[in-house]
Design a protein around this motif. Structure first.
Motif, PDB file in Angstrom:
ATOM      1  N   LEU A  43      -2.546   3.878  -9.013  1.00 23.37           N
ATOM      2  CA  LEU A  43      -3.175   5.300  -8.902  1.00 23.37           C
ATOM      3  C   LEU A  43      -4.034   5.277  -7.747  1.00 23.37           C
ATOM      4  CD1 LEU A  43      -4.105   5.381 -12.724  1.00 23.37           C
ATOM      5  CD2 LEU A  43      -2.735   6.943 -11.391  1.00 23.37           C
ATOM      6  N   ALA A  44      -4.668   3.928  -7.221  1.00 28.83           N
ATOM      7  CA  ALA A  44      -5.338   3.936  -6.140  1.00 28.83           C
ATOM      8  C   ALA A  44      -4.637   3.511  -4.917  1.00 28.83           C
ATOM      9  CB  ALA A  44      -6.410   2.885  -6.349  1.00 28.83           C
ATOM     10  N   GLY A  45      -3.413   3.407  -5.161  1.00 30.56           N
ATOM     11  CA  GLY A  45      -2.595   3.244  -3.664  1.00 30.56           C
ATOM     12  C   GLY A  45      -2.494   1.906  -2.995  1.00 30.56           C
ATOM     13  N   SER A  63       3.411  10.472  -5.851  1.00 31.54           N
ATOM     14  CA  SER A  63       2.159   9.955  -5.545  1.00 31.54           C
ATOM     15  C   SER A  63       2.098   8.540  -5.681  1.00 31.54           C
ATOM     16  CB  SER A  63       1.325  11.012  -5.850  1.00 31.54           C
ATOM     17  OG  SER A  63       0.794  10.762  -7.406  1.00 31.54           O
ATOM     18  N   VAL A  67      -3.271   9.843  -1.743  1.00 33.88           N
ATOM     19  CA  VAL A  67      -3.561   8.585  -2.223  1.00 33.88           C
ATOM     20  C   VAL A  67      -4.267   7.765  -0.954  1.00 33.88           C
ATOM     21  CG1 VAL A  67      -2.829   6.387  -3.453  1.00 33.88           C
ATOM     22  CG2 VAL A  67      -1.315   8.524  -3.543  1.00 33.88           C
ATOM     23  N   THR A  88       1.046  -1.250  -0.105  1.00 35.13           N
ATOM     24  CA  THR A  88      -0.051   0.100   0.127  1.00 35.13           C
ATOM     25  C   THR A  88       0.957   1.175   0.143  1.00 35.13           C
ATOM     26  OG1 THR A  88      -1.668  -1.162   1.570  1.00 35.13           O
ATOM     27  CG2 THR A  88      -1.895   1.081   1.296  1.00 35.13           C
ATOM     28  N   TYR A  89       0.564   2.388  -0.729  1.00 34.26           N
ATOM     29  CA  TYR A  89       1.188   3.563  -0.542  1.00 34.26           C
ATOM     30  C   TYR A  89       1.271   4.130   0.927  1.00 34.26           C
ATOM     31  CZ  TYR A  89       2.426   8.146  -1.863  1.00 34.26           C
ATOM     32  OH  TYR A  89       3.105   9.590  -2.009  1.00 34.26           O
ATOM     33  N   GLY A  90       2.418   4.335   1.215  1.00 30.27           N
ATOM     34  CA  GLY A  90       2.618   4.882   2.610  1.00 30.27           C
ATOM     35  C   GLY A  90       3.024   3.740   3.545  1.00 30.27           C
ATOM     36  N   PRO A 105       3.104  16.458  -4.382  1.00 30.54           N
ATOM     37  CA  PRO A 105       2.686  15.001  -4.182  1.00 30.54           C
ATOM     38  C   PRO A 105       3.480  14.585  -2.634  1.00 30.54           C
ATOM     39  CG  PRO A 105       4.073  15.370  -6.226  1.00 30.54           C
ATOM     40  CD  PRO A 105       4.085  16.656  -5.772  1.00 30.54           C
ATOM     41  N   ALA A 156     -10.078   5.253  -7.970  1.00 32.94           N
ATOM     42  CA  ALA A 156      -9.992   4.800  -6.641  1.00 32.94           C
ATOM     43  C   ALA A 156     -11.365   4.405  -6.390  1.00 32.94           C
ATOM     44  CB  ALA A 156      -9.201   5.872  -5.906  1.00 32.94           C
ATOM     45  N   PHE A 161      -3.679  -1.334   2.910  1.00 32.30           N
ATOM     46  CA  PHE A 161      -2.902  -1.657   4.246  1.00 32.30           C
ATOM     47  C   PHE A 161      -3.505  -3.331   4.593  1.00 32.30           C
ATOM     48  CE2 PHE A 161      -2.879   2.701   4.542  1.00 32.30           C
ATOM     49  CZ  PHE A 161      -1.495   2.869   4.466  1.00 32.30           C
ATOM     50  N   ARG A 217      -8.344   9.897 -11.676  1.00 37.97           N
ATOM     51  CA  ARG A 217      -7.844   9.067 -10.451  1.00 37.97           C
ATOM     52  C   ARG A 217      -8.674   8.890  -9.508  1.00 37.97           C
ATOM     53  NH1 ARG A 217      -1.900  10.540  -8.055  1.00 37.97           N
ATOM     54  NH2 ARG A 217      -1.732   8.467  -6.871  1.00 37.97           N
TER      55      ARG A 217
END
Lengths: 489, 95, 484
Positions: free
Chosen positions: A436-438, A213, B55, A198-200, C284, A389, A464, A385
């Motif tokens: 794009l959706a993370g 991003s 995001v 997951t992004y993050g 970003p 998502a 997550f 985007r």
């Protein structure tokens, strides 16, 4: 004992724990392998001395009873991660001679957990590419070859060197980064497992930025379990990255064998694209069957904006890249082409320092952000985007995860790549929506083409929820029993 | 969307990437092709849709106002192609 | 009070808008942990983030945002609970990331106003369009080497507030009053030290001219003015230049110009000749900045009294004139000093002493109230000696000069020099008798109806007493005695 280069991380961990193996022995075996397979061009920089030093230090720690999650495990690091005092190139001429005075957060985490660094792996320049063809250092080569065909194949990109190193038994695992598929696509092309978290989930601090991003680091390994182990060592909240998630990192290994019984898996109808080879479709159907046989329920779902993911990506990513790459200007680090005039120095340095694909994307990005075009391109792409998502959010009402093919084709020839940039971009058609959706996505090797080349299936999960993604990945791995390996490696 | 050479020249100037006339010619075609392709985004109804700003939904985190970095002047300039007396050195700037 | 310019073709009017860059008072930079201190060794206050090293990421220093909110409240602006950091993309050696993190579409503060005092005693309200937070750039030095420029990134990433006014000013003097007032406000709010020499406050002036009542003309922006005086001169020159161009039938090109102090002229900046296209987009690496109204309320509750409020209070509660109140509030330290002196004393008397005597002497000595040799307590004591008739106002001036010189207390000086006022009527009567005896002719004239001579006798008596006689007592006693 089996060949030390064939061990999985989990196996090596057990042998190290039992004292049947030292990290130094294990590392030496990888170093020998790495040095003997330079024809694959998987590494830009080999760091055997550092590796053996780190291995010895690990053995010392182990003797004192201190062990981390990757204690003594030799891994390769994509040359997009800044590594202290070790040449860091991003596969670009423009970073000539750049030795960071800092260590990326992900590698810091991994080293804290005991990992040993073998070297820095090849990649598409600034991670822009799907074939490892844009590296200034020449492309990495896929250890796999089609039956009866001697031509070199690409390992995919951008994390092609990492894929090649892991598939070619030069490292037990490797870090990759994934902006539009750069972990999952090369994993599929080389018959290994690649996980984009997951992004993050993993800190971006110290990773040369491509598209802020979208970029996310993740593991590339020869088994799902190894990815679970490695992700555990890479992930974690980082106060130095404003987009890093402040949530606990679970034990991803736990529940890995929990199976898929009771899970609902979505099969998105929009992923059946024109011109997709029959073999990919067949593999997908096989994957559905495997999961159903193990007790999952599958349902067809719709992700209606899927076809707009690639075009949206090719606005957002170049736009961010055009800005992220402005710092490569010949002033603070890397290449400079001298001139008496400042502007000329900039222009010559960047013309010589960047390759064709990077230039193309920087120029596209510059264009879509320029006055008068911002709303029509960038703003519209970011709205699309949101739509993409939302499609996924909609799907999560109904399903726990989504199963798709990882790529629309198997590895292609390094000598005869698609000449049209657009055809090349299509490689990422199944992976890009996830960025794009993370969301987290894993590519698991699941079968071979008629030509004997590996193909992968992709599992996409909720934000997550890597644990579920890994669990389904494990089930696919168990069912597929994929044990093919590239000839000669 | 087709791009002309002049536009390519303008954006390569903005991006500080020197391009020859030949390259501009080639890029006009390539970039024009990509732009024509991304223009299909115009088909998507985005009325009332917020552009994505993050995001993952979370709050911006912040730092304490304490001095925790710096004092590494040698490191800062050690990768510079040209430096002198602790400064980065660039071609003379005329303001 | 707008000032007009007489050209060959008629009367022209200035149109001025200002962009003030004010360095935020904070320990560390806007997005990194490097120090903001001024004047250190080159590149010694630089983190890898400030140097634009590959892979580096910004993390916001919330203290800088708090400062911006404070300033926003102080200029009566609207605080936006959601604001966005954008990247402003351009190439320059002192901009290591190749972009500046700024706020473009959604600044942290929108609207607001600043009231300025004009010389004729009236007030004028200048609109503020916005206040946003951004990173400062590094510094390029051009005089170290004939063929090269040197770049120091110590300032790179320091937090700035850019405060953009409406084009409401109609003379260089109004522009000067605006900058001074803004400086006073940020110093009161303790959000910027206002030190223009060190570059903590820099002004970009947008200048155009028009014939009265016509539409705004094309403007030119004069960059990086670091003194109010230079700014006034630059605006004057630029307006004259534009009038010359327009009256010769030419037209003004929208340009960025630089003020050359030595030549007293503005010239086009070569480095900015190219058309700007900053390609702003949301950074970003950062999420939108959101905070609660409760936080803003908390900040508002902790705000110090601001100059306008203080001035109003000085006028209303202390009965000071607008002029005196304005002078006293211009610097917070002065206002504090004055309030200390005035505490429990005659407010107007205290104001007179602080403004005429103390400020006069400080100015002459090149000092400020902070290093004044006469403390607020000491000045208060002197005023008390006047009020309780120990010394006269005239003697007090001598005593004050002595205090300023020697640092001694007023009481000590009065004692040492025997300056105590004589209030003993017997002693004064003796002096009056002496003077009357000495001046029989004048006395006769006075008694003959020449009233004007009263002043003469006062002077003579005061002189004879060495200035120490209590003027009030002298007045009364003399009146009686002269009547005979």
């Amino acid at each position: 004992m089996t060949d030390l280069t064939d061990l999985s991380i989990a196996q090596a961990r057990d042998l190290l724990a039992k004292g049947d193996l030292s990290s130094k022995e294990l590392t030496q075996a990888q170093v020998t392998s790495m040095e003997g397979k330079r024809e694959l061009n998987a590494f830009i920089t080999e760091t055997p001395d550092k590796a053996l030093e780190m291995a010895e230090a690990s053995d010392t720690r182990r003797a004192k009873g201190e062990t981390g999650k990757l204690e003594g495990i030799p891994v390769a690091i994509k040359d997009l991660f800044c590594t202290k005092d070790v040449l860091t190139t991003a596969g670009s001429h423009i970073l000539d001679g750049f030795r960071p005075f800092y260590e990326s957060s992900v590698t810091t985490n991994m080293f804290r957990e005991g990992a040993v660094m073998l070297g820095k792996t090849n990649l598409d320049e600034f991670a822009m590419g799907s074939g490892n063809l844009t590296s200034y250092y020449g492309g990495a080569i896929n250890p796999w070859r089609a039956k009866g065909d001697n031509r070199n194949l690409v390992p995919g990109g951008s994390s092609g060197g990492s894929a090649s190193a892991v598939a070619g038994r030069m490292a037990l695992g490797a870090t990759g980064t994934d902006t539009g598929g750069s972990i999952r696509q090369p994993a599929a092309f080389t018959g290994i497992v690649g996980l984009k978290p997951t992004y993050g989930r993993c800190s971006r601090w110290g990773i040369v930025a491509f598209a802020s991003s979208l970029d996310q680091a993740g593991p590339m390994t020869r088994s799902v379990r190894d990815s679970a182990i490695m992700l555990g060592a890479m992930a974690g909240h980082d106060p130095k990255d404003s987009t890093s998630a402040d949530i606990a990192v679970p034990d991803f290994e736990e529940g890995l064998n929990g199976g898929v019984k009771g899970l609902t898996i979505g099969i998105p109808k929009e992923y059946r694209v024109d011109g997709m080879p029959e073999e990919i479709e067949t593999l997908w159907q096989q994957g559905i069957k495997w999961l159903e046989e193990q007790g999952a329920r599958t349902v067809e779902i719709s992700l209606p904006h899927t076809k707009y993911a690639l075009p949206a990506y090719y606005i957002v990513a170049p736009a961010e890249a055009s800005s992220n790459l402005a710092r490569y200007d010949g002033v603070k680090f890397g290449l400079r082409v001298e001139s008496d005039d400042l502007t000329e120095m900039y222009e010559k340095t960047r013309a010589e320092g960047f390759g064709a694909e990077v230039k193309r994307r920087v120029l596209i990005g510059t264009y879509v952000l320029s006055a008068g075009y911002y709303d029509a391109y960038y703003l519209q792409a970011q709205k699309v985007r949101t739509r993409i998502a939302d499609d996924f959010k909609q799907a999560w009402q109904q399903v726990d995860a989504i199963l798709t093919p990882a790529t629309p084709s198997a590895a292609f020839s390094a000598d005869d790549p698609p000449s049209d940039p657009l055809a090349m971009y299509l490689n990422d058609v199944f992976t890009v929506p996830v960025n794009l959706a993370g969301l987290p996505g894993i590519s698991v090797p699941a079968g071979l083409t008629g030509d004997g080349l590996p193909m992968g299936l992709q599992v996409i999960g909720k934000a997550f929820d890597e644990a579920t993604v890994l669990r389904i990945g494990q089930s696919l791995e168990d069912a597929a029993g994929f044990d093919a390996r590239p000839e000669g490696y | 969307m087709s791009l002309d050479k002049a536009t390519v020249a303008r954006i390569s100037r903005l991006a500080r990437i020197a391009t020859t006339e030949e390259e501009q010619e080639r890029l006009a075609g390539e970039l024009g092709g990509i732009l024509a392709w991304v223009e299909q985004l115009g088909e998507v109804d985005t009325d009332g849709v917020e552009p994505m700003t993050s995001v993952v939904e979370m709050l911006l985190k912040s730092r304490e106002d304490v001095v925790s970095d710096g004092g590494i002047a040698d490191d800062v300039v050690r990768n510079a192609p040209k430096s002198a007396h602790g400064f980065f050195v660039v071609p003379k700037v005329v303001e | 009070m707008g000032i007009t310019l007489e050209g060959a073709t008629g009367t022209w009017e200035y149109v001025i808008g200002l962009e003030v860059h004010a360095q935020i008072i904070s320990n560390s930079k806007l997005f990194s942990g490097a120090s903001t201190e001024f004047g250190s060794e080159p590149n010694s206050q630089v983190s890898p983030v400030d140097a634009g090293m590959p892979g580096m990421l910004p993390v916001i220093n919330l203290a800088c945002i708090e400062q911006a909110v404070k300033t926003g409240l102080a200029i009566n602006g609207e605080i936006n609970l959601t604001s966005v950091f954008d990247r402003k993309n351009y190439f320059y050696p002192d901009l290591p990331q190749g972009y500046q993190i700024s706020q473009f579409k959604q600044p942290v503060v929108t609207g607001g106003h600043i009231d300025i005092e004009l010389e004729d005693g009236t007030q004028k309200r200048i609109g503020v369009e916005r206040l946003h937070v951004e990173q400062d750039a590094g510094k390029s030095l051009h005089d170290q080497d004939p063929n090269a420029s040197y770049v120091d990134l110590n300032r790179s990433g320091v937090g700035l507030m850019e405060i953009v006014s409406d084009p409401d000013m109609r003379s260089p003097e109004e522009a000067a009053a605006y900058v001074r007032k803004l400086r006073t406000i940020v110093r009161y709010a303790e959000t910027c030290d206002g030190n223009m020499q060190e570059g903590s406050m820099r002004v970009d002036a947008n200048v155009s001219v028009r014939k009265a009542g016509e539409e705004f003309g094309t403007r030119c922006e004069i960059k990086n003015l670091n003194s109010v005086r230079y700014m006034q001169r630059a605006i004057e020159f630029e307006a004259m230049r534009q009038i010359d161009v327009l009256e010769a039938g030419g037209k003004i090109d929208q340009q960025t110009r630089l003020f050359d102090v030595a030549k007293n002229e503005t010239r086009s900046m070569r480095s900015k000749e190219e058309a700007h296209d900053y390609r702003y987009f949301p950074d970003p690496d950062l999420l939108p900045l959101r905070f609660e109204q409760a936080w803003v309320d908390e900040i508002a509750a902790g705000m110090p009294e601001l100059p306008d409020a203080k001035m109003a209070r000085f006028m209303k509660e202390f009965g000071l004139s607008a002029y005196d109140a304005d002078v006293l509030v211009a610097e917070q330290e002065n206002a504090h000093f004055y309030e200390h002196v005035a505490e429990g004393r005659d407010k107007k008397l205290a104001a007179n002493w602080v403004i005429s005597e103390l400020f006069g002497q400080l100015n002459k000595a090149g000092k400020t109230v902070e290093d004044s040799p006469v403390s607020a307590e000491a000045l208060g004591e002197l005023i008390d000696l006047i009020t309780d008739d120990t010394i006269s106002g005239r003697i007090a001036k001598d005593v004050f000069a002595d205090m300023f010189e020697s640092g001694k207390a007023a009481g000590v000086i009065v004692e040492e020099k025997g300056l105590k006022q004589v209030t003993d009527t017997g002693a004064i009567e003796a002096v009056i008798d002496e003077v009357m005896a000495r001046e029989p002719e004048k006395l006769a004239e006075y008694r003959g109806g020449k009233d004007k001579l009263f002043g003469f006798f006062i002077g003579q008596v005061m002189k004879a007493s060495g200035g120490k006689a209590n003027p009030k007592a002298v007045n009364e006693l003399l009146k009686t005695k002269l009547q005979g």
